[in-house]
Design a protein around this motif. Structure first.
Motif, PDB file in Angstrom:
ATOM      1  N   ILE A 191     -36.891 -21.588 -28.206  1.00  0.00           N
ATOM      2  CA  ILE A 191     -37.129 -22.850 -28.700  1.00  0.00           C
ATOM      3  C   ILE A 191     -37.183 -23.921 -27.848  1.00  0.00           C
ATOM      4  CG2 ILE A 191     -36.701 -24.711 -30.509  1.00  0.00           C
ATOM      5  CD1 ILE A 191     -35.088 -22.494 -32.041  1.00  0.00           C
ATOM      6  N   LEU A 192     -38.533 -24.789 -27.660  1.00  0.00           N
ATOM      7  CA  LEU A 192     -38.770 -25.803 -26.710  1.00  0.00           C
ATOM      8  C   LEU A 192     -38.174 -26.969 -27.538  1.00  0.00           C
ATOM      9  CD1 LEU A 192     -42.424 -25.544 -26.187  1.00  0.00           C
ATOM     10  CD2 LEU A 192     -40.722 -24.819 -24.831  1.00  0.00           C
ATOM     11  N   PHE A 193     -38.124 -27.347 -28.648  1.00  0.00           N
ATOM     12  CA  PHE A 193     -37.454 -28.389 -29.208  1.00  0.00           C
ATOM     13  C   PHE A 193     -37.752 -28.556 -30.867  1.00  0.00           C
ATOM     14  CE2 PHE A 193     -41.636 -30.077 -27.676  1.00  0.00           C
ATOM     15  CZ  PHE A 193     -42.266 -30.478 -29.268  1.00  0.00           C
ATOM     16  N   VAL A 194     -36.992 -29.262 -31.535  1.00  0.00           N
ATOM     17  CA  VAL A 194     -37.173 -29.418 -33.051  1.00  0.00           C
ATOM     18  C   VAL A 194     -37.289 -30.862 -33.194  1.00  0.00           C
ATOM     19  CG1 VAL A 194     -35.812 -29.154 -35.068  1.00  0.00           C
ATOM     20  CG2 VAL A 194     -35.146 -27.762 -33.455  1.00  0.00           C
ATOM     21  N   ARG A 195     -38.449 -31.193 -34.074  1.00  0.00           N
ATOM     22  CA  ARG A 195     -38.987 -32.488 -34.283  1.00  0.00           C
ATOM     23  C   ARG A 195     -38.588 -32.527 -35.663  1.00  0.00           C
ATOM     24  NH1 ARG A 195     -44.704 -32.841 -32.827  1.00  0.00           N
ATOM     25  NH2 ARG A 195     -43.749 -33.224 -30.556  1.00  0.00           N
ATOM     26  N   PHE A 196     -37.725 -33.740 -36.063  1.00  0.00           N
ATOM     27  CA  PHE A 196     -37.313 -33.764 -37.510  1.00  0.00           C
ATOM     28  C   PHE A 196     -38.204 -35.172 -38.144  1.00  0.00           C
ATOM     29  CE2 PHE A 196     -33.392 -32.004 -35.651  1.00  0.00           C
ATOM     30  CZ  PHE A 196     -33.038 -31.037 -36.957  1.00  0.00           C
ATOM     31  N   ALA A 197     -38.587 -35.092 -39.103  1.00  0.00           N
ATOM     32  CA  ALA A 197     -39.302 -35.970 -39.683  1.00  0.00           C
ATOM     33  C   ALA A 197     -38.327 -37.180 -40.134  1.00  0.00           C
ATOM     34  CB  ALA A 197     -40.188 -35.718 -40.993  1.00  0.00           C
ATOM     35  N   THR A 198     -38.742 -38.310 -40.239  1.00  0.00           N
ATOM     36  CA  THR A 198     -37.820 -39.154 -40.788  1.00  0.00           C
ATOM     37  C   THR A 198     -38.509 -40.125 -41.910  1.00  0.00           C
ATOM     38  OG1 THR A 198     -38.478 -40.917 -39.131  1.00  0.00           O
ATOM     39  CG2 THR A 198     -36.383 -39.683 -38.614  1.00  0.00           C
ATOM     40  N   ALA A 199     -37.691 -40.820 -42.778  1.00  0.00           N
ATOM     41  CA  ALA A 199     -38.266 -41.380 -43.783  1.00  0.00           C
ATOM     42  C   ALA A 199     -38.364 -42.869 -43.770  1.00  0.00           C
ATOM     43  CB  ALA A 199     -37.654 -41.019 -45.166  1.00  0.00           C
ATOM     44  N   ALA A 200     -39.287 -43.529 -44.270  1.00  0.00           N
ATOM     45  CA  ALA A 200     -39.266 -44.871 -43.814  1.00  0.00           C
ATOM     46  C   ALA A 200     -38.108 -45.791 -44.665  1.00  0.00           C
ATOM     47  CB  ALA A 200     -40.487 -45.658 -44.456  1.00  0.00           C
ATOM     48  N   PRO A 201     -37.389 -46.803 -44.334  1.00  0.00           N
ATOM     49  CA  PRO A 201     -36.511 -47.277 -45.453  1.00  0.00           C
ATOM     50  C   PRO A 201     -37.150 -47.915 -46.654  1.00  0.00           C
ATOM     51  CG  PRO A 201     -36.344 -48.165 -42.847  1.00  0.00           C
ATOM     52  CD  PRO A 201     -37.508 -47.582 -42.965  1.00  0.00           C
ATOM     53  N   ALA A 208     -35.897 -37.147 -43.627  1.00  0.00           N
ATOM     54  CA  ALA A 208     -36.991 -36.654 -44.903  1.00  0.00           C
ATOM     55  C   ALA A 208     -36.746 -35.402 -45.274  1.00  0.00           C
ATOM     56  CB  ALA A 208     -38.405 -37.036 -44.233  1.00  0.00           C
ATOM     57  N   GLY A 209     -36.172 -34.300 -44.648  1.00  0.00           N
ATOM     58  CA  GLY A 209     -35.918 -33.266 -45.503  1.00  0.00           C
ATOM     59  C   GLY A 209     -36.654 -32.158 -44.823  1.00  0.00           C
ATOM     60  N   TYR A 210     -37.312 -32.459 -43.866  1.00  0.00           N
ATOM     61  CA  TYR A 210     -38.224 -31.347 -43.151  1.00  0.00           C
ATOM     62  C   TYR A 210     -38.327 -31.752 -41.553  1.00  0.00           C
ATOM     63  CZ  TYR A 210     -42.321 -34.534 -43.365  1.00  0.00           C
ATOM     64  OH  TYR A 210     -43.080 -35.599 -43.118  1.00  0.00           O
ATOM     65  N   ALA A 211     -38.675 -30.401 -41.057  1.00  0.00           N
ATOM     66  CA  ALA A 211     -38.885 -30.341 -39.561  1.00  0.00           C
ATOM     67  C   ALA A 211     -40.060 -29.500 -38.945  1.00  0.00           C
ATOM     68  CB  ALA A 211     -37.585 -30.148 -39.008  1.00  0.00           C
ATOM     69  N   PHE A 212     -40.263 -29.731 -37.941  1.00  0.00           N
ATOM     70  CA  PHE A 212     -40.957 -28.640 -37.248  1.00  0.00           C
ATOM     71  C   PHE A 212     -40.268 -28.099 -36.068  1.00  0.00           C
ATOM     72  CE2 PHE A 212     -44.172 -31.711 -39.065  1.00  0.00           C
ATOM     73  CZ  PHE A 212     -44.964 -30.634 -39.654  1.00  0.00           C
ATOM     74  N   VAL A 213     -40.202 -26.495 -35.973  1.00  0.00           N
ATOM     75  CA  VAL A 213     -39.582 -25.953 -34.812  1.00  0.00           C
ATOM     76  C   VAL A 213     -40.883 -25.644 -33.814  1.00  0.00           C
ATOM     77  CG1 VAL A 213     -38.263 -24.255 -34.167  1.00  0.00           C
ATOM     78  CG2 VAL A 213     -37.862 -25.314 -36.348  1.00  0.00           C
ATOM     79  N   ILE A 214     -40.715 -25.918 -32.609  1.00  0.00           N
ATOM     80  CA  ILE A 214     -41.862 -25.590 -31.620  1.00  0.00           C
ATOM     81  C   ILE A 214     -41.140 -24.502 -30.786  1.00  0.00           C
ATOM     82  CG2 ILE A 214     -43.071 -26.424 -29.641  1.00  0.00           C
ATOM     83  CD1 ILE A 214     -42.094 -28.834 -32.685  1.00  0.00           C
TER      84      ILE A 214
END
Length: 209
Positions: free
Chosen positions: A133-143, A178-184
């Motif tokens: 795994i290179l990195f994990v990118r988490f999605a964030t929600a706008a306030p 935001a409840g989801y992410a991308f694993v690279i």
């Protein structure tokens, strides 16, 4: 000859494809060989790129070559059968395998329905068996309220004091999950093997969710 089903030794070898409907095929060379055991041992079992997979794994589509036309005809009759519990389609392959794209060095998978307490370490641990795994990118929600623009058009009776609405906005973390992410993953050969392995974890549980 063609009518008898036995091709001359100098005739082109015939090939069938094996795939799944509605989902990607994930199996092994050994499993495919066993599937065709009743029609004759394949001369070659290749991946969708027309290559013999070094790890024995087959993803998305297999190209299976037989020595005799008779074996091919019998193989077509197995269409609709199952390999490792997955129903497959078998058909004559008339197309040359596609050219493999140049490896871009990485591949990624989408991971949804994540618990909000999931962090980088938890996600990495969950997918560690799939590849590097290179990195994990988490999605964030706008306030909440962040995108509210223009004049407030709610009736006067529905409006709260301006200070209350600012308090509501300020209470939302700027980096809320935001409840989801991308694993690279690393993907040096362009096979996306790590991504395919990660897809096999679909429906698994992370931190109780």
């Amino acid at each position: 000859d063609e009518a008898s089903g036995d091709a001359p030794t100098d005739a082109p070898k015939r090939q069938v494809y094996v795939r799944c409907n509605g989902r990607a095929l994930r199996t092994t060379v050994d499993a495919i060989t066993a599937f065709f055991e009743t029609v004759g041992k394949p001369v070659a079992v290749l991946n969708k790129w027309g290559e013999a997979p070094s790890d024995g794994q087959i993803y998305e589509r297999a190209l299976v070559t037989f020595k005799k036309n008779k074996a091919v005809d019998k193989a077509l009759g197995l269409s609709g059968g199952a390999i490792e519990g997955r129903q497959v389609v078998v058909g004559i392959n008339l197309q040359p395998p596609p050219r493999r794209k140049q490896a871009c060095g990485s591949c990624r998978v989408f991971v949804g329905n994540l618990p909000f307490e999931a962090d980088d370490a938890a996600v990495r641990s969950h997918f560690s068996s799939c590849g590097t795994i290179l990195f994990v990118r988490f999605a964030t929600a706008a306030p909440k309220g962040h995108r509210r623009t223009g004049k407030d058009r709610r009736p006067e009776t529905d409006r709260r004091p301006e200070i209350d609405r600012r308090t509501e906005i300020d209470a939302q973390p700027a980096d809320a999950m935001a409840g989801y992410a991308f694993v690279i993953f690393t993907d040096t050969d362009g096979s996306a093997a790590a991504a395919h392995a990660a897809l096999s974890l679909n429906g698994s549980t992370l931190l109780g969710r």
